[in-house]
Design an enzyme around this catalytic site. Structure first.
Site, PDB file in Angstrom:
ATOM      1  N   HIS A   1      -0.302   4.459   0.212  1.00 53.37           N
ATOM      2  CA  HIS A   1      -0.845   5.576   0.983  1.00 53.37           C
ATOM      3  C   HIS A   1      -1.212   5.098   2.382  1.00 53.37           C
ATOM      4  CE1 HIS A   1      -4.179   3.391  -0.852  1.00 53.37           C
ATOM      5  NE2 HIS A   1      -4.921   3.790   0.173  1.00 53.37           N
TER       6      HIS A   1
ATOM      7  N   LYS B   1       0.839  -1.192   0.000  1.00 53.79           N
ATOM      8  CA  LYS B   1       0.000   0.000   0.000  1.00 53.79           C
ATOM      9  C   LYS B   1       0.878   1.248   0.000  1.00 53.79           C
ATOM     10  CE  LYS B   1      -3.937   1.913   2.592  1.00 53.79           C
ATOM     11  NZ  LYS B   1      -4.768   1.726   3.814  1.00 53.79           N
TER      12      LYS B   1
END
Length: 238
Positions: free
Chosen positions: A128, A126
């Protein structure tokens, strides 16, 4: 503080799980003739992917927890923190099947008085928010127990081993749902290969020998004979 005593042993829990698997409306455990990916004709088939209701998943979690407690009796006890170099501190479930499994098993261990962390990986990191590929308890510097459903070729377990090691975790063992106790391409079983290649103990919740014991207790002697014949041809020593 010590955990409350459990009323069943790991062996009892395994036999209860086999009973539930056979009697369930879901065809989890079946006897007959089944063609495996290896091309072998197996006299039984255990489909762990069909533990797909709350009741079934809870029963699986109980069996995993009992097997873990039998192997690691000090897991989750305050006395093991920092002093016991074998007791796991974190459960790790590789995506995807390992994710609900590690959460349910951690919950069951907590219910038994053994509260430890759990974490799992994302298939894609991921970019963010919190970022990274690991969700849950941090692995760095912690003793980690990998749990998953079935070790087929060992590829997924080796990948999970690499993920945990990269995060700085110290892997102390592996727990899987089923050990068919049969040879792979060579003389060893896949479980034996994983144990020897990674230098880690593998604990299995259900083994082929457990299924034979259950069948014998049920008086299903024809099925016992078929499994014994299959084990004679393809089996390995436990």
């Amino acid at each position: 503080m010590a955990a409350p005593a459990t009323s069943t042993t790991a062996a009892d829990s395994t036999q209860d799980l086999i009973t539930l698997s056979f009697s369930s409306n879901q065809p989890i455990l079946q006897f007959g003739t089944f063609t495996l990916k290896s091309g072998r004709q197996s006299p039984y088939f255990f489909n762990f992917g069909l533990f797909n209701t709350g009741k079934l998943l809870n029963a699986l979690a109980v069996s995993f927890a009992d097997a873990i407690l039998a192997k690691y009796p000090n897991i989750g006890l305050e006395s093991s923190n920092g002093g016991d170099d074998c007791s796991p501190e974190i459960l790790f479930g590789p995506a995807y099947k390992g994710i609900p499994l590690c959460a349910c098993v951690a919950n069951e261990l907590a219910r038994k008085g053994r509260d430890i962390g759990f974490s799992y990986n994302r298939k894609e990191a991921k970019a963010h928010g919190e970022g990274g590929s690991i969700v849950g308890a941090p692995l760095s510097g912690k003793r980690v127990l990998i749990i998953d459903d079935v070790i087929t070729k060992g590829t997924a377990i080796r990948e999970a081993h690499g993920i945990v090691s990269k995060e700085g975790g110290q892997i102390v063992g592996i727990v899987s749902a089923l050990d068919r106790q049969e040879r792979g391409n060579g003389e060893r079983s896949t479980v034996q290969e994983v144990e020897e290649d990674l230098g880690l103990p593998v604990t299995s919740v259900v083994k082929m020998s457990d299924i034979i014991t259950w069948l014998d207790r049920q008086g299903r002697h024809g099925d016992v004979q078929r499994l014994e014949e299959y084990r004679k041809e393809y089996g390995v020593q436990a």
